[in-house]
Design a protein around this motif. Structure first.
Motif, PDB file in Angstrom:
ATOM      1  N   GLY A   1      30.331  64.086  51.772  1.00  0.00           N
ATOM      2  CA  GLY A   1      30.966  65.047  52.657  1.00  0.00           C
ATOM      3  C   GLY A   1      30.342  65.001  54.034  1.00  0.00           C
ATOM      4  O   GLY A   1      29.278  64.410  54.232  1.00  0.00           O
ATOM      5  N   PRO A   2      30.987  65.622  55.026  1.00  0.00           N
ATOM      6  CA  PRO A   2      30.457  65.619  56.389  1.00  0.00           C
ATOM      7  C   PRO A   2      29.155  66.399  56.479  1.00  0.00           C
ATOM      8  O   PRO A   2      28.923  67.337  55.715  1.00  0.00           O
ATOM      9  CB  PRO A   2      31.565  66.286  57.201  1.00  0.00           C
ATOM     10  CG  PRO A   2      32.314  67.125  56.212  1.00  0.00           C
ATOM     11  CD  PRO A   2      32.242  66.381  54.914  1.00  0.00           C
ATOM     12  N   SER A   3      28.318  66.007  57.420  1.00  0.00           N
ATOM     13  CA  SER A   3      27.016  66.644  57.596  1.00  0.00           C
ATOM     14  C   SER A   3      26.744  66.805  59.084  1.00  0.00           C
ATOM     15  O   SER A   3      26.328  65.868  59.756  1.00  0.00           O
ATOM     16  CB  SER A   3      25.916  65.792  56.948  1.00  0.00           C
ATOM     17  OG  SER A   3      24.639  66.338  57.219  1.00  0.00           O
ATOM     18  N   ASN A   4      27.041  68.002  59.593  1.00  0.00           N
ATOM     19  CA  ASN A   4      26.787  68.314  61.006  1.00  0.00           C
ATOM     20  C   ASN A   4      27.472  67.326  61.943  1.00  0.00           C
ATOM     21  O   ASN A   4      26.942  66.950  62.978  1.00  0.00           O
ATOM     22  CB  ASN A   4      25.280  68.344  61.291  1.00  0.00           C
ATOM     23  CG  ASN A   4      24.543  69.283  60.366  1.00  0.00           C
ATOM     24  OD1 ASN A   4      25.027  70.368  60.061  1.00  0.00           O
ATOM     25  ND2 ASN A   4      23.370  68.860  59.885  1.00  0.00           N
ATOM     26  N   SER A   5      28.651  66.860  61.562  1.00  0.00           N
ATOM     27  CA  SER A   5      29.402  65.923  62.393  1.00  0.00           C
ATOM     28  C   SER A   5      30.891  66.195  62.202  1.00  0.00           C
ATOM     29  O   SER A   5      31.296  66.933  61.300  1.00  0.00           O
ATOM     30  CB  SER A   5      29.074  64.473  62.019  1.00  0.00           C
ATOM     31  OG  SER A   5      29.429  64.203  60.673  1.00  0.00           O
ATOM     32  N   ASP A   6      31.712  65.598  63.026  1.00  0.00           N
ATOM     33  CA  ASP A   6      33.156  65.740  62.933  1.00  0.00           C
ATOM     34  C   ASP A   6      33.615  65.246  61.556  1.00  0.00           C
ATOM     35  O   ASP A   6      33.426  64.074  61.218  1.00  0.00           O
ATOM     36  CB  ASP A   6      33.799  64.907  64.046  1.00  0.00           C
ATOM     37  CG  ASP A   6      35.326  64.918  63.983  1.00  0.00           C
ATOM     38  OD1 ASP A   6      35.886  65.628  63.126  1.00  0.00           O
ATOM     39  OD2 ASP A   6      35.940  64.196  64.785  1.00  0.00           O
ATOM     40  N   PRO A   7      34.221  66.113  60.741  1.00  0.00           N
ATOM     41  CA  PRO A   7      34.607  65.693  59.389  1.00  0.00           C
ATOM     42  C   PRO A   7      35.665  64.594  59.376  1.00  0.00           C
ATOM     43  O   PRO A   7      35.854  63.929  58.356  1.00  0.00           O
ATOM     44  CB  PRO A   7      35.139  66.987  58.756  1.00  0.00           C
ATOM     45  CG  PRO A   7      35.516  67.862  59.903  1.00  0.00           C
ATOM     46  CD  PRO A   7      34.556  67.524  60.996  1.00  0.00           C
ATOM     47  N   TYR A   8      36.367  64.402  60.512  1.00  0.00           N
ATOM     48  CA  TYR A   8      37.415  63.385  60.572  1.00  0.00           C
ATOM     49  C   TYR A   8      36.958  62.124  61.296  1.00  0.00           C
ATOM     50  O   TYR A   8      37.745  61.211  61.540  1.00  0.00           O
ATOM     51  CB  TYR A   8      38.651  63.957  61.270  1.00  0.00           C
ATOM     52  CG  TYR A   8      39.170  65.197  60.599  1.00  0.00           C
ATOM     53  CD1 TYR A   8      39.826  65.129  59.370  1.00  0.00           C
ATOM     54  CD2 TYR A   8      38.978  66.447  61.178  1.00  0.00           C
ATOM     55  CE1 TYR A   8      40.291  66.273  58.732  1.00  0.00           C
ATOM     56  CE2 TYR A   8      39.441  67.598  60.544  1.00  0.00           C
ATOM     57  CZ  TYR A   8      40.088  67.508  59.331  1.00  0.00           C
ATOM     58  OH  TYR A   8      40.534  68.639  58.704  1.00  0.00           O
ATOM     59  N   TRP A   9      35.660  62.081  61.622  1.00  0.00           N
ATOM     60  CA  TRP A   9      35.113  60.968  62.397  1.00  0.00           C
ATOM     61  C   TRP A   9      35.353  59.618  61.718  1.00  0.00           C
ATOM     62  O   TRP A   9      35.892  58.690  62.315  1.00  0.00           O
ATOM     63  CB  TRP A   9      33.622  61.221  62.621  1.00  0.00           C
ATOM     64  CG  TRP A   9      32.792  60.023  62.899  1.00  0.00           C
ATOM     65  CD1 TRP A   9      32.869  59.216  63.998  1.00  0.00           C
ATOM     66  CD2 TRP A   9      31.748  59.477  62.091  1.00  0.00           C
ATOM     67  NE1 TRP A   9      31.941  58.212  63.925  1.00  0.00           N
ATOM     68  CE2 TRP A   9      31.242  58.347  62.763  1.00  0.00           C
ATOM     69  CE3 TRP A   9      31.183  59.835  60.864  1.00  0.00           C
ATOM     70  CZ2 TRP A   9      30.205  57.573  62.242  1.00  0.00           C
ATOM     71  CZ3 TRP A   9      30.159  59.085  60.351  1.00  0.00           C
ATOM     72  CH2 TRP A   9      29.674  57.961  61.025  1.00  0.00           C
ATOM     73  N   LEU A  10      34.991  59.516  60.457  1.00  0.00           N
ATOM     74  CA  LEU A  10      35.090  58.228  59.774  1.00  0.00           C
ATOM     75  C   LEU A  10      36.544  57.845  59.467  1.00  0.00           C
ATOM     76  O   LEU A  10      36.930  56.690  59.685  1.00  0.00           O
ATOM     77  CB  LEU A  10      34.242  58.232  58.509  1.00  0.00           C
ATOM     78  CG  LEU A  10      33.785  56.857  58.015  1.00  0.00           C
ATOM     79  CD1 LEU A  10      32.938  56.142  59.055  1.00  0.00           C
ATOM     80  CD2 LEU A  10      33.014  56.992  56.699  1.00  0.00           C
ATOM     81  N   PRO A  11      37.388  58.765  58.964  1.00  0.00           N
ATOM     82  CA  PRO A  11      38.804  58.399  58.776  1.00  0.00           C
ATOM     83  C   PRO A  11      39.481  57.969  60.077  1.00  0.00           C
ATOM     84  O   PRO A  11      40.322  57.058  60.065  1.00  0.00           O
ATOM     85  CB  PRO A  11      39.421  59.682  58.208  1.00  0.00           C
ATOM     86  CG  PRO A  11      38.294  60.372  57.534  1.00  0.00           C
ATOM     87  CD  PRO A  11      37.089  60.081  58.382  1.00  0.00           C
TER      88      PRO A  11
END
Length: 432
Positions: A278-288
């Motif tokens: 899951g995301p960790s203190n970053s944009d949750p959609y960054w990798l997708p």
């Protein structure tokens, strides 16, 4: 102190401090990761050896009980300190006074000298341990897990440097701790070179892996898991397990596959990157979003964190596991995957050079250039027999690590420290 206490070297009870993340939390999201696994498993193994363990962590929900016993001999205390939600570890220095007060309040209801020592994990806990050790008159053992100066020397493009306050805090803990624990010899050298730590006060205590849970899967179980993931024999799956943040380098996998697709489109088309976390203190959609930009949205999978046998099933179903971190004090994911017989591609950095045996249990890659990762992925994807040999080496390499062995080293370190402390006090009393 009474003479009985002054001369005591028997290890009975240990207080573990883990301020910013609970050992009961699911690793792979938020601030939860390998440290959670380390604290919970070492506590479990210590309790098997007759040592009572009390773990203090910050309460993050009003529904959490003040204390919880996940297993005999281990108690987790949820200490209220600041709002339950909306805080990450960068916000927690402002709550250390409240957390420390909660820990000291718990001790006030115990008999004098209830704990024999304090073992703090991560620099935030070390600050609390410093105060508690002086208040209780017991030694402080500290494990950093990560170091600010080391992280700042190997930041990814999108990372913010660790603050000066953390560097100062780590230096203070280095100076006052009775004993420091490092995961590897390289971490011990980093403590010495960056913080001036006395090597005589550092013990090497490598983490372990649950060899019963993480073990090779049967062909039928592998086939069932691959079917559930939508994989067939044509696909070559590469898994990333952990928090989805720049520091862990998951983007490196996508960039490597994109680079490979320009040279070997037929091979790249068979590759399936799977991200579990899951995301960790970053944009949750960054990798997708990055996957979409690189034209890999159709092949990339993004799955929720999992643990135990479900995670072991996934390790067994993929063809390789990638650990492209920019820095790792060790890298428990690499150990778990190898214990299941899956080869690992990892950055040649920090503790990963110990966790992965290059060209025996996996491959170590220098840096994060997409071409280097493309070459490493290509080498294993092209050669199933080599992957199989590395898988056998991975299982063999992992047998050198276990939580039982880790606990044994902890007890040896604790015991030596308590004996030295008792001898020092005897000498002091004799002079008086």
């Amino acid at each position: 102190m009474s003479p009985r206490r002054r001369h005591n070297t028997q290890l009975r009870r240990v207080a573990l401090l883990s301020v910013h993340t609970s050992p009961l939390a699911q690793p792979g999201t938020g601030d939860a990761g390998g440290m959670n696994v380390y604290v919970l498993n070492t506590a479990k193994e210590l309790s098997k050896r007759g040592v009572e363990v009390d773990i203090f962590t910050r309460a993050t929900a009003s529904t959490q009980p003040l204390s919880h016993r996940p297993m005999p001999g281990v108690t987790v205390y949820h200490v209220p300190a600041g709002p339950y939600e909306g805080l990450n570890k960068n916000d927690l220095p402002s709550q250390l006074c409240a957390f420390t007060a909660g820990v000291l309040r718990t001790e006030a209801h115990r008999p004098e000298h209830h704990w024999d020592l304090i073992h703090s994990h991560y620099w935030l806990s070390g600050q609390v341990g410093w105060v508690a050790s002086e208040r209780w008159g017991v030694p402080l053992v500290h494990t950093f897990h990560t170091l600010a100066k080391v992280k700042n020397a190997s930041l990814s493009e999108d990372e913010t440097p660790e603050p000066q306050a953390r560097i100062i805090g780590e230096q203070q803990i280095t100076d006052i701790a009775t004993r420091l624990h490092a995961n590897t010899c390289s971490e011990a050298r980093e403590l010495h070179s960056h913080y001036g730590a006395d090597l005589q006060r550092i013990d090497i205590v490598p983490p372990g892996v649950n060899l019963d849970t993480y073990q090779p899967r049967t062909h039928d179980r592998i086939a069932a898991t691959r079917r559930a993931l939508g994989l067939d024999d044509h696909h070559i799956a590469i898994a990333f397990v952990g928090r989805i943040q720049p520091a862990k380098g998951p983007d490196t996998i996508l960039k490597g596959i994109a680079d490979l697709s320009r040279r070997r489109p037929e091979l790249a088309g068979r590759l399936v990157p799977i991200f579990i976390g899951g995301p960790s203190n970053s944009d949750p959609y960054w990798l997708p979003k990055l996957a979409a930009e690189l034209g890999l949205s159709d092949s990339a999978m993004f799955l929720d964190p999992r643990h135990g046998s479900a995670l072991a099933d996934l390790y067994g179903a993929v063809d390789m596991v990638a650990v492209p971190s920019h820095n790792e004090s060790f890298g428990l994911v690499a150990l778990e995957a190898q214990a299941g017989g899956t080869p690992v591609l990892a950055t040649r950095t920090g503790g990963l050079t110990t966790a992965v045996a290059d060209e025996y249990s996996g491959l170590l890659v220098d840096g994060h250039h997409p071409r280097r990762w493309a070459n490493a992925i290509e080498a294993l994807a092209d050669n199933p027999s080599w992957r199989h040999r590395l898988g056998r080496g991975a299982r063999e390499h992992s047998r050198g690590f276990s939580w039982s062995a880790t606990a044994g080293k902890l007890i040896d370190s604790y015991g030596e420290m308590l004996r030295e402390r008792a001898a020092s006090r005897v000498m002091t009393s004799d002079r008086l």
